[in-house]
Motif scaffolding. Structure first.
Motif, PDB file in Angstrom:
ATOM      1  N   ASP A  95      -2.600 -22.599 -30.481  1.00 36.09           N
ATOM      2  CA  ASP A  95      -3.886 -22.029 -30.098  1.00 36.09           C
ATOM      3  C   ASP A  95      -3.948 -22.112 -28.425  1.00 36.09           C
ATOM      4  O   ASP A  95      -4.657 -21.246 -28.019  1.00 36.09           O
ATOM      5  CB  ASP A  95      -4.822 -23.251 -30.733  1.00 36.09           C
ATOM      6  N   ARG A  96      -3.432 -22.946 -27.910  1.00 37.10           N
ATOM      7  CA  ARG A  96      -3.438 -22.818 -26.165  1.00 37.10           C
ATOM      8  C   ARG A  96      -2.930 -21.612 -25.911  1.00 37.10           C
ATOM      9  O   ARG A  96      -3.091 -20.784 -25.235  1.00 37.10           O
ATOM     10  CB  ARG A  96      -2.530 -23.796 -25.740  1.00 37.10           C
ATOM     11  N   ILE A  98      -2.262 -18.956 -27.854  1.00 38.81           N
ATOM     12  CA  ILE A  98      -3.182 -17.567 -28.063  1.00 38.81           C
ATOM     13  C   ILE A  98      -4.359 -17.387 -27.181  1.00 38.81           C
ATOM     14  O   ILE A  98      -4.595 -16.191 -26.807  1.00 38.81           O
ATOM     15  CB  ILE A  98      -3.736 -17.836 -29.607  1.00 38.81           C
ATOM     16  N   ALA A  99      -5.094 -18.474 -26.724  1.00 40.30           N
ATOM     17  CA  ALA A  99      -6.139 -18.535 -25.856  1.00 40.30           C
ATOM     18  C   ALA A  99      -5.673 -17.843 -24.305  1.00 40.30           C
ATOM     19  O   ALA A  99      -6.310 -17.197 -23.698  1.00 40.30           O
ATOM     20  CB  ALA A  99      -6.829 -19.915 -25.741  1.00 40.30           C
ATOM     21  N   LYS A 100      -4.475 -18.405 -24.088  1.00 40.22           N
ATOM     22  CA  LYS A 100      -3.923 -18.294 -22.349  1.00 40.22           C
ATOM     23  C   LYS A 100      -3.688 -16.561 -22.454  1.00 40.22           C
ATOM     24  O   LYS A 100      -4.371 -16.003 -21.611  1.00 40.22           O
ATOM     25  CB  LYS A 100      -2.647 -18.992 -22.492  1.00 40.22           C
ATOM     26  N   TYR A 101      -3.031 -16.299 -23.665  1.00 40.43           N
ATOM     27  CA  TYR A 101      -2.802 -14.699 -23.449  1.00 40.43           C
ATOM     28  C   TYR A 101      -3.830 -13.785 -23.920  1.00 40.43           C
ATOM     29  O   TYR A 101      -3.734 -12.642 -23.583  1.00 40.43           O
ATOM     30  CB  TYR A 101      -1.446 -14.401 -24.366  1.00 40.43           C
ATOM     31  N   ALA A 102      -5.049 -14.227 -24.549  1.00 38.87           N
ATOM     32  CA  ALA A 102      -6.141 -13.585 -24.417  1.00 38.87           C
ATOM     33  C   ALA A 102      -6.499 -12.839 -23.199  1.00 38.87           C
ATOM     34  O   ALA A 102      -7.252 -11.619 -23.211  1.00 38.87           O
ATOM     35  CB  ALA A 102      -7.211 -14.363 -25.141  1.00 38.87           C
ATOM     36  N   ASN A 103      -6.186 -13.665 -22.230  1.00 37.77           N
ATOM     37  CA  ASN A 103      -6.491 -12.971 -20.877  1.00 37.77           C
ATOM     38  C   ASN A 103      -5.647 -12.396 -20.194  1.00 37.77           C
ATOM     39  O   ASN A 103      -5.787 -11.464 -19.200  1.00 37.77           O
ATOM     40  CB  ASN A 103      -7.176 -14.092 -19.992  1.00 37.77           C
ATOM     41  N   VAL A 104      -4.360 -12.473 -20.701  1.00 36.06           N
ATOM     42  CA  VAL A 104      -3.157 -11.919 -19.920  1.00 36.06           C
ATOM     43  C   VAL A 104      -2.732 -10.693 -20.771  1.00 36.06           C
ATOM     44  O   VAL A 104      -2.369  -9.506 -19.915  1.00 36.06           O
ATOM     45  CB  VAL A 104      -2.134 -12.879 -19.638  1.00 36.06           C
ATOM     46  N   SER A 105      -2.344 -10.854 -21.774  1.00 38.61           N
ATOM     47  CA  SER A 105      -1.768  -9.677 -22.801  1.00 38.61           C
ATOM     48  C   SER A 105      -2.113 -10.059 -24.092  1.00 38.61           C
ATOM     49  O   SER A 105      -1.796 -11.045 -24.944  1.00 38.61           O
ATOM     50  CB  SER A 105      -0.241  -9.869 -22.798  1.00 38.61           C
ATOM     51  N   VAL A 106      -3.292  -9.242 -24.689  1.00 39.24           N
ATOM     52  CA  VAL A 106      -3.943  -9.211 -25.867  1.00 39.24           C
ATOM     53  C   VAL A 106      -2.972  -9.016 -26.787  1.00 39.24           C
ATOM     54  O   VAL A 106      -3.153  -9.842 -28.002  1.00 39.24           O
ATOM     55  CB  VAL A 106      -5.207  -8.533 -25.826  1.00 39.24           C
ATOM     56  N   LYS A 108       0.046  -9.902 -26.829  1.00 41.59           N
ATOM     57  CA  LYS A 108       1.027 -11.098 -27.104  1.00 41.59           C
ATOM     58  C   LYS A 108       0.191 -12.346 -27.836  1.00 41.59           C
ATOM     59  O   LYS A 108       0.484 -12.978 -28.634  1.00 41.59           O
ATOM     60  CB  LYS A 108       1.430 -11.943 -25.838  1.00 41.59           C
ATOM     61  N   SER A 109      -1.214 -12.162 -27.253  1.00 42.33           N
ATOM     62  CA  SER A 109      -1.991 -13.172 -28.207  1.00 42.33           C
ATOM     63  C   SER A 109      -2.088 -12.944 -29.420  1.00 42.33           C
ATOM     64  O   SER A 109      -1.862 -13.956 -30.295  1.00 42.33           O
ATOM     65  CB  SER A 109      -3.306 -12.946 -27.372  1.00 42.33           C
ATOM     66  N   TRP A 110      -2.241 -11.546 -29.945  1.00 41.76           N
ATOM     67  CA  TRP A 110      -2.376 -11.332 -31.320  1.00 41.76           C
ATOM     68  C   TRP A 110      -0.912 -11.658 -31.966  1.00 41.76           C
ATOM     69  O   TRP A 110      -0.821 -12.421 -33.220  1.00 41.76           O
ATOM     70  CB  TRP A 110      -2.553  -9.749 -31.606  1.00 41.76           C
TER      71      TRP A 110
END
Lengths: 217, 801
Positions: A95-96, A98-106, A108-110
């Motif tokens: 989860d961390r 997913i949240a981290k990459y929501a701001n960097v690379s969506v 990768k978050s996905w």
């Protein structure tokens, strides 16, 4: 049969890349995505801890304790003397990520969320395989696992899982006031144990929604 | 006898398990054990008496889950009162002449704190505080916080104790087989946190048997300056098909736990599965072992929610989260562009920073609001310790309070006023503080005078009970171009402070080169000199390759890098990445008559898109680039996705590439001050829902299409959505809900918006929604995916433009 809540931890299993891509919404590989996926897999390799807690109930006792009215579940557990209720989680780190990459690379978050989905499914599969083997020794056969939220098995039932299985203490799994689980890559489900062997149809094969984007071929 | 005094001189025996004994006494499954304090007081007293008979000095009250989440306030009071009385009566009924103490037992709430759960930190503090106040009222001798699985919740509980009483408090956590808490904290991190806040002991209990606990106990003993507590389980539960029992016998348990006493543990007992018989064996086995003295390990360290960072080798503190002299950063702060600021943190972590400085001080910014906010946001995604950098003591306190770990604070100085404001906070929240060598008379010109100020600060801190290990002195790097002796004075001061005062040091290294060309060259040389003169931590730019080279080379040369391993990794892996000159996107192919920028976006190549956009910015206007390059390229991919020729990850990669291009335009614009934006859109995942990846995807796509997205985050109450829509004057609000249980809160949000802001168009989406259901909820639009949201927003924008 058994008294109390038991905890099982599992080692890491190999990633199923096809499954991950399916969860990510890709029907087939594509070059750029594959490279990014490898990158993501490398990064999250150590992010998982595989924990399950479970408890075995006599089926009628289970229905009482979980106040489960679901017809679909009744059907699923029909003829089962025992019901295994379990909660599984792969931990908070994904989860961390997913949240981290929501701001960097969506993207990768996905992909991390798709990886998390594949991990928790494979953990449930591993646990259910164990249950199957153990039950077999005693002459029982497991029914397909059935989760809260399936059909008319309401999400509110989560509170009984958390009360009966002591999930927070045993595996670090918590429930919000709106019955969502955190860590999010977690599953609660039941597996019925019956003396009668039945054909095991699971997953997409039993689902009536045939036009689903996630449906396995 | 005073418990603290008793602990100083003795090995303290705690009690063993409670739950299993209650069950044996007839507690039915499913009944809350705390109720038995009232309804079956005799049974509870008998268990306490049995532990005292077995030799326990301390029994914990039967209040593990006694909190206001499970019980009404009246029942809670009755339970705590009865529980303490039961323990007292148990002591009275027991034989044995040992010292007997009653500990108020506090366990975890079972809720996860935000950001990953839905429990507010302050609500957790208040929940624990209610129980603590009752424990004090009814006369507990001490408090035992135990079986904690999360560092943040542990902090909340400890803070609740410290704010409501002066009782001794023991803090014990449940570690997994991986040696970490469920939410990731290491034993070292927990020691830093709880010792900093003034716990009387730190320890480990539950989850594991004594054998599996050994590694954790060793770690605790190695770093803790307070007594260490150990309460293992009687192994793990096993079953013979009929009965469930624990697999470690009394004898084995006593043998293995006695080892911990020999190693230095000062409080021992048992957890799940242990009984008075286990404790009796344990006291017998350890009787002859004299307690090892408690020694101050003299560690200077700060921590995050996963790990501690100790000052045992030079540290890099990333300085980039700071608006000073950075237009783009100031713009991000003004626009509350959390993503931009988080990215600054993430990049520094990737570049090897050990700690991140966080400074959001700028005109028009309310630091007391914004600093805690960014600390929370950063801690959601970055596991490095943070340095809370502010001169506003209200902001400092708020940020320290909700910081998950032992905070680093920047800064205090030799002025009376500064010390009076900062030291109480450092004492209360357990931080390490940077002390600047300046006072009412300014910055001294000589090294001796700077040392004198440092000495004054350390002496004053001692009056507050702050040890000098928690002070890091910054003797101030001054500009060498303004004063040729500036660097020398600083270096001399460094050496003197390190040698004479024996404290750790830090410096904002790059100040030295102000006003000079090629500043990195000067900074790196000064950095090397400073390290050689005793610099412990540099506040620096981790993106500076010269500084990095100096750091890794220094550590290798000074024997701080085993086999030069870190240096080699830096030189072979990190250095090439630093030096990669981004290739012009012209090489990224020109298929189907696309321009380089279009091609980069369509193919989802971030770096190439940024470079192509940058080169275009010299010759064409921002608006022209957006309209003729970025939007057409995005449309190509968007259409392919809608027609199922492209997958979601491909769409997202293109979105990211476009975002990289936009970032170049933004940089350019924040210089020129112009803007090419469509209307504002407020986005939120509704209250109760913590899933937000879908909303994040929608936000990214909308931004790409030129909308200004105000992303409120997840678990957002209706009023917050309304306030944002009104304050931002946004014509569109997008709401997301993922679960059936959170749809009612979506309906509530829609109703509130309809009532108070009827002009706002409401777009909804999320896994459980359908077109029909959206209409039923009263939404104006439904989007089945991110592209759907873009199409809807464009339609609305075309009407209101």
């Amino acid at each position: 049969m058994l008294n109390g809540v038991f905890v099982k931890t599992y080692p890491s299993s190999p990633f199923d890349r096809q499954e991950i891509l399916r969860y990510a919404g890709c029907k087939n590989d594509f070059a750029a995505g594959t490279a990014l996926l490898e990158d993501a897999l490398c990064e999250c390799e150590k992010a998982f801890s595989y924990r399950v807690c479970y408890r075995v109930f006599e089926t009628e006792d289970f229905f009482k304790r979980f106040q489960a009215q679901s017809k679909a579940l009744r059907k699923n557990l029909d003829g089962c003397d025992y019901t295994v209720a379990f909660a599984a989680t792969v931990g908070l780190d994904i989860d961390r990520l997913i949240a981290k990459y929501a701001n960097v690379s969506v993207t990768k978050s996905w992909l991390f969320q798709a990886i998390g989905a594949e991990r928790i499914e494979s953990l449930c599969d591993a646990f259910c395989a164990d249950i199957k083997a153990q039950a077999k020794e005693k002459g029982y056969y497991p029914r397909p696992r059935f989760s809260v939220g399936y059909g008319d098995f309401p999400l509110e039932t989560q509170k009984y899982f958390f009360a009966e299985l002591d999930c927070a203490r045993k595996i670090g799994l918590t429930l919000t006031d709106s019955f969502l689980m955190s860590p999010t890559k977690s599953v609660t489900a039941v597996v019925g144990l019956s003396k009668i062997e039945k054909e095991e149809k699971t997953g997409c094969a039993v689902c009536e929604k045939t036009d689903c984007a996630m449906r396995r071929k | 006898m005073d418990f603290r005094k008793f602990l100083q001189q003795n090995t303290v025996y705690l009690d063993g398990g409670m739950g299993t004994l209650l069950q044996k006494a007839g507690l039915p499954l499913g009944e809350l054990p705390e109720r038995w304090n009232v309804t079956q007081a005799g049974e509870v007293q008998a268990i306490h008496a049995a532990y005292f008979n077995a030799g326990s000095h301390v029994v914990a009250t039967n209040t593990f889950g006694a909190n206001c989440l499970k019980f009404t306030e009246n029942e809670l009071e009755e339970i705590v009162r009865a529980a303490i009385e039961n323990a007292r009566l148990g002591a009275k009924k027991s034989h044995g002449t040992q010292e007997k103490f009653v500990a108020l037992d506090i366990g975890p709430t079972g809720k996860l704190l935000k950001p990953y759960g839905d429990f507010e930190f302050e609500d957790a503090v208040e929940t624990f505080a209610k129980t603590v106040r009752l424990g004090v009222k009814y006369g507990a001798d001490l408090v035992l916080i135990e079986t904690m699985g999360d560092s943040y919740e542990t902090k909340a509980a400890l803070l609740a104790v410290k704010e409501n009483c002066d009782l001794p408090v023991l803090v014990s956590c449940a570690y997994g087989e991986d040696g970490k808490l469920m939410t990731g904290a290491s034993p070292e991190a927990m020691v830093a946190l709880v010792e900093g806040m003034g716990a009387d002991a730190v320890g480990v209990n539950c989850s594991l048997g004594p054998k599996q606990m050994r590694g954790i106990v060793e770690k605790l003993l190695k770093v803790a300056s307070v007594p260490v507590l150990v309460k293992p389980n009687a192994g793990l539960p096993v079953t013979d098909g009929k009965d469930t029992y624990y697999d470690v016998t009394e004898e084995e348990f006593a043998l293995e736990t006695a080892e911990f006493v020999k190693m230095g543990a000062r409080l021992v007992g048992g957890c799940c599965g242990t009984t008075p018989a286990y404790i009796e064996k344990l006291t017998a086995k350890t009787k002859g072992i004299s307690p090892l003295p408690i020694t101050d390990k003299n560690r200077t360290c700060v921590s995050s929610y996963t790990h501690a960072v100790a000052f045992d080798k030079p540290l890099l503190i990333g300085e980039r989260i700071n608006p000073t002299g950075k237009k783009r950063f100031r713009q991000a702060l003004a626009e509350k562009d959390v993503g931009y600021i988080l990215n600054e943190g993430i990049v520094q972590q990737e570049k090897g920073a050990h700690i991140l400085d966080v400074n959001v001080g700028a005109p028009d910014i309310c630091e007391a609001e914004e600093l805690p906010r960014y600390v929370k946001e950063l801690q959601a995604v970055i596991d490095l310790p943070l340095q809370i950098d502010t001169s506003d003591s209200a902001a400092m306190e708020k940020a320290m309070r909700l910081y998950n770990g032992k905070p680093f604070v920047n800064s205090v100085n030799g002025k009376r006023e500064s010390m009076a404001a900062v030291f109480p906070l450092v004492k209360k929240y357990g931080g390490v503080v940077v002390a600047l060598t300046l006072d009412e008379k300014g910055i001294p010109d000589t090294a001796e005078d700077r040392l004198a100020i440092a000495e004054k600060i350390v002496a004053e801190a001692a009056k507050y009970g702050i040890s000098k290990k928690d002070i890091v002195v910054d003797p101030l790097a001054m500009t060498v171009s303004a004063d040729k002796n500036a660097a020398t004075v600083t270096l001399t001061a460094l050496r003197m402070i390190r040698q004479k005062l024996g404290v750790h040091t830090s410096l904002g290294v790059s100040n030295v080169s102000f006003g000079l060309p090629a500043r990195d060259t000067v900074n790196a040389a000064f950095f090397a000199l400073a390290l050689e003169n005793g610099l412990s931590a540099a506040i620096m730019n981790p993106n500076s390759v010269e500084m990095q080279k100096t750091y890794y080379a220094f550590c290798a040369l000074k024997g701080l890098d085993e086999n030069c391993g870190e240096y080699i990794r830096f030189a072979t892996e990190k250095l090439p990445a630093f030096q990669t000159v981004v290739q012009a996107a012209a090489q990224s192919g020109n298929i189907h008559g696309e321009t380089p920028l279009q091609s980069a976006i369509v193919r989802g190549l971030k770096t190439e898109a940024a470079v192509a956009c940058e080169s275009l910015l010299g010759v064409r206007s921002a608006q022209e680039i957006v309209e003729t390059e970025i939007v057409p390229a995005l449309d190509t991919v968007g259409k392919a996705y809608e027609e199922k020729r492209a997958y979601l990850p491909q769409l997202l990669m293109s979105a990211e590439a476009a975002k990289a291009a936009f970032e170049q335009i933004k940089k350019n614009m924040s210089q020129a001050g112009s803007s090419v934006k469509k209307c504002k859109i407020v986005l939120a995942t509704v209250k109760g829902d913590i899933h937000d990846i879908g909303k994040n995807i929608v936000g990214t796509l909308l931004e790409n299409y030129g909308f200004t997205v105000i992303d409120l985050g997840r678990d957002i109450p209706p009023e917050t959505v309304l306030n944002a829509a009104q304050a931002e004057n946004a014509p569109i609000v997008g709401l997301s809900a993922l679960m059936t249980t959170t749809l009612p809160s979506m309906a509530e949000t829609i109703d509130l918006l309809r009532e108070k802001a009827p002009a706002v168009k409401i777009l909804v989406g999320g896994a459980v929604l359908t077109e029909e259901y959206a209409a039923k909820l009263g939404a104006d639009g439904y989007a089945k995916d991110g592209m759907g949201a873009v199409r809807y927003a464009e339609e609305i924008y075309a009407k209101i433009k």
